[in-house]
Motif scaffolding. Structure first.
Motif, short mmCIF file in Angstrom:
data_model
loop_
_atom_site.label_atom_id
_atom_site.label_comp_id
_atom_site.label_asym_id
_atom_site.label_seq_id
_atom_site.Cartn_x
_atom_site.Cartn_y
_atom_site.Cartn_z
N GLN A 215 0.64 -1.11 0.14
CA GLN A 215 0.11 -0.08 0.20
C GLN A 215 0.83 1.24 0.08
N GLY A 216 2.01 1.07 -0.64
CA GLY A 216 2.83 2.36 -0.87
C GLY A 216 3.77 2.65 0.43
N HIS A 217 3.86 1.66 1.27
CA HIS A 217 4.67 1.90 2.60
C HIS A 217 6.15 1.22 2.31
N SER A 218 6.77 1.90 3.05
CA SER A 218 8.48 1.44 2.74
C SER A 218 8.83 0.68 4.27
N ILE A 219 9.93 -0.29 3.78
CA ILE A 219 10.42 -0.76 4.98
C ILE A 219 12.09 -0.40 4.84
N ALA A 220 12.53 -0.07 5.77
CA ALA A 220 14.04 0.16 5.83
C ALA A 220 15.19 -0.42 6.67
N GLY A 221 16.11 -0.69 6.16
CA GLY A 221 17.28 -1.37 6.79
C GLY A 221 16.87 -2.76 7.05
N LEU A 222 16.42 -3.44 6.27
CA LEU A 222 16.07 -5.12 6.32
C LEU A 222 17.29 -5.80 5.85
N ASN A 223 18.30 -6.29 6.56
CA ASN A 223 19.33 -6.95 6.48
C ASN A 223 19.19 -8.43 6.83
N ILE A 224 19.75 -9.21 5.64
CA ILE A 224 19.71 -10.55 5.85
C ILE A 224 21.11 -10.90 5.37
N ASN A 225 21.96 -11.91 5.96
CA ASN A 225 23.12 -12.17 5.63
C ASN A 225 23.41 -13.57 6.12
N LYS A 226 23.06 -14.43 5.02
CA LYS A 226 22.98 -15.83 5.36
C LYS A 226 23.79 -16.84 4.31
N ALA A 227 24.77 -17.84 4.67
CA ALA A 227 25.19 -18.71 3.84
C ALA A 227 24.37 -19.84 3.64
N LYS A 228 23.17 -19.20 2.74
CA LYS A 228 22.28 -20.42 2.06
C LYS A 228 21.66 -19.81 0.89
N MET A 229 20.94 -20.74 0.39
CA MET A 229 20.11 -20.35 -1.04
C MET A 229 18.97 -19.71 -0.51
N LYS A 230 18.48 -19.00 -1.72
CA LYS A 230 17.09 -18.21 -1.80
C LYS A 230 16.84 -17.23 -0.36
N VAL A 231 17.31 -15.90 -0.43
CA VAL A 231 17.30 -15.02 0.25
C VAL A 231 16.67 -13.70 -0.39
N GLY A 232 15.63 -13.21 0.33
CA GLY A 232 14.73 -12.20 -0.14
C GLY A 232 13.87 -11.67 1.10
N LEU A 233 13.16 -10.62 0.80
CA LEU A 233 12.24 -10.55 1.77
C LEU A 233 11.20 -11.72 1.83
N TYR A 234 11.09 -12.35 0.94
CA TYR A 234 10.51 -13.52 0.68
C TYR A 234 11.44 -14.55 -0.15
N ALA A 235 11.97 -15.87 0.70
CA ALA A 235 12.98 -16.68 0.17
C ALA A 235 12.29 -16.94 -1.47
N ALA A 236 11.13 -17.40 -1.60
CA ALA A 236 10.51 -17.86 -2.70
C ALA A 236 9.03 -17.37 -2.90
N ILE A 237 8.56 -16.54 -4.20
CA ILE A 237 7.36 -16.26 -4.24
C ILE A 237 6.82 -17.37 -5.37
N GLY A 238 5.71 -18.22 -5.14
CA GLY A 238 5.08 -19.35 -5.64
C GLY A 238 4.18 -18.71 -6.78
N GLU A 239 3.76 -19.63 -7.61
CA GLU A 239 2.80 -19.21 -8.78
C GLU A 239 1.68 -18.43 -8.14
N GLY A 240 1.03 -18.61 -7.22
CA GLY A 240 -0.20 -17.91 -6.83
C GLY A 240 0.20 -16.75 -5.92
N GLY A 241 1.42 -16.32 -5.76
CA GLY A 241 1.84 -15.26 -4.94
C GLY A 241 1.90 -14.02 -5.55
N THR A 242 1.50 -13.05 -4.92
CA THR A 242 1.85 -11.54 -5.42
C THR A 242 2.37 -10.70 -4.34
#
Length: 297
Positions: free
Chosen positions: A14-41
């Motif tokens: 809804q137009g909002h912001s998230i600031a300073g979100l840090n993720i540092n991991k020695a693994k696969m698939k990293v993001g706000l969402y590790a993965a977004i599926g076919e039904g995801g938005t």
């Protein structure tokens, strides 16, 4: 949800912001969402000053996307460390679905598949498109132990019928190995429509570096297609396509200099976008870059 299935809901920022979100991991698939599926938005969200580090599949919004990402913007940095990493400002690996009206000013670094918006845009699992997106951050791909990499201002590797439309990059793009492009590192049997790179430099190996594409690839399964793409600035080899295997696309990757102006380039790109019914047009008040994107009513 599991990282294999992916997020299946709808997240509307809804137009909002998230600031300073840090993720540092020695693994696969990293993001706000590790993965977004076919039904995801995921839509209408800004991520400010993110710091993403992963072995592979690293993106500010999603490590892997098979769904819909729309009207999202990011700043900060995204890094992949493994020998076979997919790294992008918005999504590390865009495997299916759509990324639309997104932009990134993030610094993106990794090995092999690295792009300002997505490390790889791939349609092997179904339709995959990136539309009306742009990157202003720097992109750097470091060569891996197999001596190859793909660096693109927008996408590192565009493959298997994927579509890239009305996208641009203005940051520096650098790759230690083949292939390096201002828009796309390697376009493999896929389509790039009305895209451009401007202002930033594009640096890589001679013969596999271009202002638009490092390579435009043709094989028994199909041919890479470029339509109305442009570039300017400092590019290794001073060419739009570093290695053109199609034999007929050089006229669709033109340098804006001499008799070709950005106003003329905009007209050509907008004609292609209108014919394709994309609902997007480039616009500028003075004929200067960067040309910006506007959604048509």
């Amino acid at each position: 949800f599991s990282s294999n299935t992916g997020y299946q809901g709808t997240f509307d920022g809804q137009g909002h912001s998230i600031a300073g979100l840090n993720i540092n991991k020695a693994k696969m698939k990293v993001g706000l969402y590790a993965a977004i599926g076919e039904g995801g938005t995921v839509k209408n969200l800004t991520l400010d000053e993110v710091d993403r580090t992963a072995r592979s599949n690293a993106g500010a919004i999603a490590g892997v996307n098979r769904g819909t990402i729309e009207n999202c913007s990011v700043s900060g940095s995204v890094t992949g460390s493994s020998n076979n990493s997919y790294v992008g400002g918005i999504a590390g690996f865009h495997r299916k679905g759509s990324i639309t009206d997104c932009h990134s000013s993030a610094t993106v670094e990794g090995k092999v598949y690295v792009g300002g918006i997505a490390g790889q845009n791939d349609a092997m699992l179904g339709s995959a498109s990136i539309i009306a997106c742009y990157s202003t951050g720097s992109v750097t791909a470091t060569i891996n132990s197999n001596f190859y990499s793909y660096a693109g201002g927008v996408v590192g590797l565009n493959s298997n019928g994927a579509v890239l439309t009305a996208c641009y990059a203005t940051g520096d793009v650098k790759g230690d190995g083949a292939y390096v492009g201002g828009v796309v590192g390697d376009n493999v049997a896929s389509i790039v429509n009305a895209c451009y790179h401007a202002t930033g430099s594009v640096a890589g190996a001679s013969g596999s570096t271009g202002g638009v594409a490092g390579r435009n690839y043709k094989d028994d399964y199909g041919s890479g297609i470029l339509n109305a793409c442009y570039w300017d600035g400092t590019v290794t080899g001073d060419t739009g396509i570093g290695y053109d295997m199609t034999g007929n696309s050089a006229s669709e990757a033109l340098k804006v200099s001499g008799r070709t102006t950005w106003t003329e380039a905009m007209g050509h790109m907008n004609s292609v976008l209108t014919s394709a019914g994309t609902g997007w047009q480039y616009a500028t008040g003075s004929g200067d870059i960067p040309l910006t994107l506007q959604r048509q009513n």
